[in-house]
Design a protein around this motif. Structure first.
Motif, PDB file in Angstrom:
ATOM      1  N   UNK A  71      32.756 -64.799 -22.889  1.00 21.04           N
ATOM      2  CA  UNK A  71      31.593 -64.926 -23.759  1.00 21.04           C
ATOM      3  C   UNK A  71      30.324 -64.726 -22.934  1.00 21.04           C
ATOM      4  N   UNK A  72      29.296 -64.185 -23.578  1.00 19.65           N
ATOM      5  CA  UNK A  72      28.000 -64.078 -22.913  1.00 19.65           C
ATOM      6  C   UNK A  72      27.581 -65.438 -22.373  1.00 19.65           C
ATOM      7  N   UNK A  73      26.964 -65.433 -21.225  1.00 30.73           N
ATOM      8  CA  UNK A  73      26.565 -66.684 -20.590  1.00 30.73           C
ATOM      9  C   UNK A  73      25.662 -67.514 -21.505  1.00 30.73           C
ATOM     10  N   UNK A  74      24.836 -66.845 -22.300  1.00 27.98           N
ATOM     11  CA  UNK A  74      23.931 -67.541 -23.222  1.00 27.98           C
ATOM     12  C   UNK A  74      24.657 -68.065 -24.455  1.00 27.98           C
ATOM     13  N   UNK A  75      25.907 -67.634 -24.655  1.00 29.13           N
ATOM     14  CA  UNK A  75      26.697 -67.942 -25.853  1.00 29.13           C
ATOM     15  C   UNK A  75      26.062 -67.371 -27.114  1.00 29.13           C
ATOM     16  N   UNK A  76      25.206 -66.363 -26.936  1.00 31.71           N
ATOM     17  CA  UNK A  76      24.543 -65.713 -28.065  1.00 31.71           C
ATOM     18  C   UNK A  76      24.886 -64.234 -28.097  1.00 31.71           C
ATOM     19  N   UNK A  77      24.903 -63.671 -29.304  1.00 33.23           N
ATOM     20  CA  UNK A  77      25.088 -62.233 -29.467  1.00 33.23           C
ATOM     21  C   UNK A  77      23.805 -61.543 -29.043  1.00 33.23           C
ATOM     22  N   UNK A  78      23.922 -60.530 -28.182  1.00 28.82           N
ATOM     23  CA  UNK A  78      22.743 -59.806 -27.697  1.00 28.82           C
ATOM     24  C   UNK A  78      22.777 -58.381 -28.235  1.00 28.82           C
ATOM     25  N   UNK A  79      21.665 -57.954 -28.840  1.00 30.42           N
ATOM     26  CA  UNK A  79      21.582 -56.624 -29.440  1.00 30.42           C
ATOM     27  C   UNK A  79      20.192 -56.061 -29.181  1.00 30.42           C
ATOM     28  N   UNK A  80      20.071 -55.216 -28.166  1.00 35.06           N
ATOM     29  CA  UNK A  80      18.785 -54.648 -27.787  1.00 35.06           C
ATOM     30  C   UNK A  80      19.007 -53.562 -26.735  1.00 35.06           C
ATOM     31  N   UNK A  81      17.959 -52.866 -26.396  1.00 35.67           N
ATOM     32  CA  UNK A  81      18.050 -51.860 -25.340  1.00 35.67           C
ATOM     33  C   UNK A  81      18.216 -52.553 -23.993  1.00 35.67           C
ATOM     34  N   UNK A  82      18.981 -51.939 -23.123  1.00 36.22           N
ATOM     35  CA  UNK A  82      19.190 -52.482 -21.779  1.00 36.22           C
ATOM     36  C   UNK A  82      18.993 -51.372 -20.755  1.00 36.22           C
ATOM     37  N   UNK A  83      18.429 -51.733 -19.625  1.00 34.99           N
ATOM     38  CA  UNK A  83      18.243 -50.750 -18.565  1.00 34.99           C
ATOM     39  C   UNK A  83      19.441 -50.806 -17.618  1.00 34.99           C
ATOM     40  N   UNK A  84      20.047 -49.642 -17.406  1.00 34.92           N
ATOM     41  CA  UNK A  84      21.190 -49.542 -16.508  1.00 34.92           C
ATOM     42  C   UNK A  84      20.824 -48.720 -15.290  1.00 34.92           C
ATOM     43  N   UNK A  85      21.497 -49.004 -14.186  1.00 40.87           N
ATOM     44  CA  UNK A  85      21.370 -48.195 -12.987  1.00 40.87           C
ATOM     45  C   UNK A  85      22.696 -47.453 -12.774  1.00 40.87           C
ATOM     46  N   UNK A  86      22.600 -46.142 -12.586  1.00 39.61           N
ATOM     47  CA  UNK A  86      23.791 -45.325 -12.352  1.00 39.61           C
ATOM     48  C   UNK A  86      24.248 -45.548 -10.915  1.00 39.61           C
ATOM     49  N   UNK A  87      25.402 -46.161 -10.755  1.00 33.92           N
ATOM     50  CA  UNK A  87      25.911 -46.476  -9.423  1.00 33.92           C
ATOM     51  C   UNK A  87      26.819 -45.382  -8.866  1.00 33.92           C
ATOM     52  N   UNK A  88      27.472 -44.653  -9.746  1.00 37.91           N
ATOM     53  CA  UNK A  88      28.414 -43.618  -9.317  1.00 37.91           C
ATOM     54  C   UNK A  88      28.208 -42.385 -10.188  1.00 37.91           C
ATOM     55  N   UNK A  89      27.578 -41.365  -9.636  1.00 41.99           N
ATOM     56  CA  UNK A  89      27.393 -40.130 -10.405  1.00 41.99           C
ATOM     57  C   UNK A  89      28.421 -39.072 -10.017  1.00 41.99           C
ATOM     58  N   UNK A  90      29.483 -39.499  -9.340  1.00 42.59           N
ATOM     59  CA  UNK A  90      30.579 -38.593  -9.016  1.00 42.59           C
ATOM     60  C   UNK A  90      31.725 -38.727 -10.001  1.00 42.59           C
ATOM     61  N   UNK A  91      31.549 -39.620 -10.971  1.00 45.36           N
ATOM     62  CA  UNK A  91      32.555 -39.819 -11.998  1.00 45.36           C
ATOM     63  C   UNK A  91      32.455 -38.703 -13.040  1.00 45.36           C
ATOM     64  N   UNK A  92      33.565 -38.277 -13.663  1.00 48.69           N
ATOM     65  CA  UNK A  92      33.486 -37.206 -14.661  1.00 48.69           C
ATOM     66  C   UNK A  92      32.521 -37.483 -15.804  1.00 48.69           C
ATOM     67  N   UNK A  93      32.268 -38.752 -16.086  1.00 45.13           N
ATOM     68  CA  UNK A  93      31.378 -39.105 -17.195  1.00 45.13           C
ATOM     69  C   UNK A  93      29.908 -39.172 -16.781  1.00 45.13           C
TER      70      UNK A  93
END
Length: 230
Positions: A104-126
């Motif tokens: 479960x999310x640490x906050x125990x709440x449903x989260x629905x919003x934009x999130x910023x991600x960092x690409x850690x592996x750009x050698x993956x096919x995706x």
């Protein structure tokens, strides 16, 4: 390139995945019901988000035993591309195609919003059309996205460059090491909690997810000696 979008009772992001393939890369795509026992015609399999089987027992625990998942395991072993998004990620974990578990999310709440991600592996096919370290905006929508694994598994993920995405800035669910997405050792199976299929057009707030689909199309074309998309 033929895409399959799996559909379980309770799936609710199957249409989003279908439209993302159809409208962003224009490849053949079909809905595939959970009782299907032959995926041989498909080159890529998308396991969408939602609440498969109502998330009874725990997320993905029942879907893991659907007949189609035996075929997904076979497809993954054959090197075909498999992407599990949100509930799809949870199903891949339950199926043993990816290591770890979801809490479960640490906050125990449903989260629905934009999130910023960092690409850690750009050698993956995706992820080949992203830059390593690039920051992208991809929405989340989950109540049980707190990825967990033990220290030995985490060390193995790092050693094999299996961490594909991390949350940048706020970690919305408390996942270990800020992990937002991982792959198997071979790189052909990816699971992630954020929804790239909901970020394929600026009208949706971001088109940063589009390059996941163009990346996988290029990976397939390179594999078959065809021209890639620039």
């Amino acid at each position: 390139m033929n895409f399959a979008v799996l559909v379980f009772p309770g799936s609710n992001c199957d249409i989003d995945c279908f439209k993302a393939v159809e409208q962003t890369i224009g490849q053949p795509v079909e809905y595939v019901w959970h009782t299907t026992t032959d995926l041989s015609k498909y080159d890529a399999i998308l396991v969408p988000g939602g609440f498969s089987y109502g998330d009874y027992l725990r997320c993905g625990a029942i879907s893991r035993f659907a007949p189609v998942m035996n075929e997904v395991v076979k497809a993954a072993e054959q090197g075909k591309f498999v992407l599990g998004i949100c509930n799809g990620f949870q199903i891949l974990l339950e199926s043993g195609l990816l290591p770890g578990a979801m809490l479960r999310n640490k906050s125990l709440k449903f989260r629905c919003h934009s999130a910023q991600l960092r690409v850690e592996n750009n050698g993956n096919p995706f992820t080949t059309q992203y830059a390593e370290g690039e920051l992208i905006d991809i929405p989340i929508a989950h109540g049980e996205g707190n990825y967990y694994c033990d220290d030995a598994t985490l060390a193995e993920l790092k050693a094999n460059n299996q961490i594909v995405f991390r949350y940048n800035g706020e970690n919305p669910n408390g996942s270990v090491d800020d992990i937002a997405g991982i792959s198997n050792k071979q790189g052909n199976v990816v699971g992630m909690m954020p929804h790239p299929e909901r970020a394929v057009d600026q009208l949706l707030g971001s088109e940063d997810g589009k390059r996941m689909f163009t990346s996988i199309l290029n990976a397939w074309r390179e594999k078959h000696g065809a021209a890639v998309v620039r």
